[in-house]
Design an enzyme around this catalytic site. Structure first.
Site, PDB file in Angstrom:
ATOM      1  N   LYS A 113       0.868  -1.187   0.000  1.00 62.38           N
ATOM      2  CA  LYS A 113       0.000   0.000   0.000  1.00 62.38           C
ATOM      3  C   LYS A 113       0.895   1.224   0.000  1.00 62.38           C
ATOM      4  O   LYS A 113       2.043   1.172   0.477  1.00 62.38           O
ATOM      5  CB  LYS A 113      -0.874   0.018   1.261  1.00 62.38           C
ATOM      6  N   ASP A 153      -6.583   4.259  -4.518  1.00 57.19           N
ATOM      7  CA  ASP A 153      -7.236   4.027  -3.234  1.00 57.19           C
ATOM      8  C   ASP A 153      -7.924   5.359  -2.904  1.00 57.19           C
ATOM      9  O   ASP A 153      -8.099   6.206  -3.784  1.00 57.19           O
ATOM     10  CB  ASP A 153      -6.207   3.601  -2.166  1.00 57.19           C
TER      11      ASP A 153
HETATM   12  N1  GLU Z   1      -7.037   0.080  -3.154  1.00 52.81           N
HETATM   13  C1  GLU Z   1      -7.818  -1.056  -3.508  1.00 52.81           C
HETATM   14  C2  GLU Z   1      -7.917  -2.023  -2.339  1.00 52.81           C
HETATM   15  O1  GLU Z   1      -7.830  -1.633  -1.199  1.00 52.81           O
HETATM   16  C3  GLU Z   1      -7.380  -1.691  -4.813  1.00 52.81           C
HETATM   17  C4  GLU Z   1      -5.980  -2.198  -4.876  1.00 52.81           C
HETATM   18  C5  GLU Z   1      -5.554  -2.645  -6.264  1.00 52.81           C
HETATM   19  O2  GLU Z   1      -6.361  -2.619  -7.176  1.00 52.81           O
HETATM   20  O3  GLU Z   1      -4.394  -3.013  -6.390  1.00 52.81           O
HETATM   21  O4  GLU Z   1      -8.162  -3.194  -2.500  1.00 52.81           O
END
Ligand code: GLU
Length: 424
Positions: A113, A153
């Site tokens: 993240k 995100d």
């Molecule tokens: N931010 C999104 C999540 O928390 C998507 C992450 C992604 O697509 O890599 O799952």
């Protein structure tokens, strides 16, 4: 003996929440001591300083992070959050949940993240572009389509992913769409990616309503957070025949027992940016919204909004966790004791986003693009399979649904670590 010396680096309530969940899951599956700490703690993290020229000529230095929690099961994968209150501990917790989420639904990814401490609404478009490109520039040595693949995100969207892809591509000297997912369609994005997280939340909610024999025509829905995920979930649930009776953003909540016109609310947001003064219902507070009587409550904003204080007062039948980590560890204990609320935990509930990110990455690498129907059919098939595995795990061990989902995800990561050795 395998105790790590844990520094205070990630110290925060949300990281503790993720760790307590992990400890509980590791105990439940008797995870060997030698695997525990290396499965639990992030593999590595980066903190970067981002000096940006403002439109008035001054310079502001922003701070950004990327935490790569697990790289044992594939390139690490996860979004980038732009939020004024983001901390490295929060990013680490979110990265941990990405690891379990990807493994649970069977994607060949680890978890990561990113975050930048900024309120994106307070920057002009060109300032936001400079910040986004600079953040990507700083990450280039540490990421790549086979190493770590970012995505949107909270506070980021497809336009920002386009800038990131362009920054990386200029650096390597050729277009490299598979470096990030969640891009605009014109830049190699996938059909259905923008809708995917909310559509997945709605689909799973519908499947559970069917299991519990609750007709969609009698289903009322309350949604906290009306960004990309909350609004797409609302649209899909309305299309399925449910009634959305309350929505909210950071400015206000709106309640209308007759059902809110979601498309009208979206038009209002498109022109006003926020829900404040939207006339599609009565204004209510965030606290009132969470405690409304409804069939389905969907927290679709920040973590830690269901607390020991309000968990006893929820009046929903199903809690669909569209946000990551919306329920604190203690609140979970309250919900378990009550036993009358079915929780669809975050790691499966909102997995639609990363599943279609995987499809996008695959399409980029193959240079072969799918239509939306193919994307959605494959998405729903993966969600159905994950749901079946979670239900089977619950039945087999008598676990709560969250514990079932987390143990499945954690076990797969631990198995990979066991098989590979101590390095990854
Ligand atoms: N931010 C999104 C999540 O928390 C998507 C992450 C992604 O697509 O890599 O799952």
């Amino acid at each position: 003996m395998s105790k790590v010396i844990v520094s205070s680096l990630y110290n925060s309530p949300v990281f503790k929440q993720a760790c307590r969940q992990f400890d509980q899951a590791a105990d439940a599956i008797s995870l060997p001591e030698t695997l525990r700490d290396r499965t639990k703690y992030p593999r590595r993290c980066f903190a970067v300083s981002l000096p940006i020229q403002r439109d008035d000529g001054s310079v502001t230095v922003f701070e950004g992070y990327r935490v790569q929690h697990n790289i044992s099961t594939g390139p690490s994968k996860g979004g980038i959050r732009f939020h004024q209150k983001v901390t490295i501990g929060e990013v680490a917790a979110l990265a941990m949940w990405m690891s379990w989420k990807c493994s649970l639904v069977g994607l060949p990814y680890g978890g990561a993240k990113g975050g930048v401490i900024v309120n994106p609404n307070q920057l002009s478009e060109s300032e936001l572009e400079r910040l986004t490109r600079r953040y990507m520039q700083e990450l280039i040595p540490f990421i790549g389509p086979d190493t770590d693949v970012p995505a949107p995100d909270m506070g980021t969207n497809e336009k920002l992913m386009g800038w990131m892809m362009d920054t990386y591509s200029n650096h390597v000297g050729h277009i490299s769409p598979s470096i990030v997912t969640g891009k605009p369609i014109a830049l190699g994005g996938s059909q259905g990616r923008r809708e995917a997280t909310g559509a997945g939340v709605a689909y799973l909610t519908k499947r559970y309503l069917e299991d519990f024999k609750i007709p969609l025509s009698e289903t009322t829905v309350v949604i906290q957070g009306f960004g990309n995920v909350g609004s797409e979930a609302a649209l899909a649930l309305v299309d399925y025949g449910a009634k959305v009776v309350a929505i909210s953003d950071y400015t206000t909540g709106i309640y209308n027992p007759q059902g809110i016109d979601i498309r009208k609310a979206l038009q209002y947001i498109a022109s006003q940016r926020v829900l404040l003064d939207f006339d599609g219902g009565e204004p209510i507070t965030n606290e009132q919204l969470l405690e409304l009587e409804c069939t389905v409550l969907i927290p679709a904003a920040l973590q830690r909004v269901i607390t020991p204080e309000n968990a006893g007062k929820l009046r929903c039948r199903i809690l669909s966790e569209a946000a990551n980590g919306p329920t604190t560890y203690q609140a979970d204990r309250v919900l378990e004791k009550r036993g009358d609320i079915e929780v669809i935990p975050d790691v499966i509930c909102n997995a639609g986003g990363v599943i279609v990110s995987y499809f996008e990455w695959l399409q980029n690498r193959q240079n072969y693009y799918w239509d939306k129907e193919e994307v959605m059919t494959k998405l729903f098939r993966i969600l159905d399979r994950a749901k079946e595995s979670v239900e089977a795990q619950m039945r087999r061990y008598g676990f709560s649904r969250r514990l079932a989902a987390q143990t499945l995800g954690i076990q797969r990561v631990a198995d990979a670590k066991q098989g590979r050795g101590l390095f990854p």
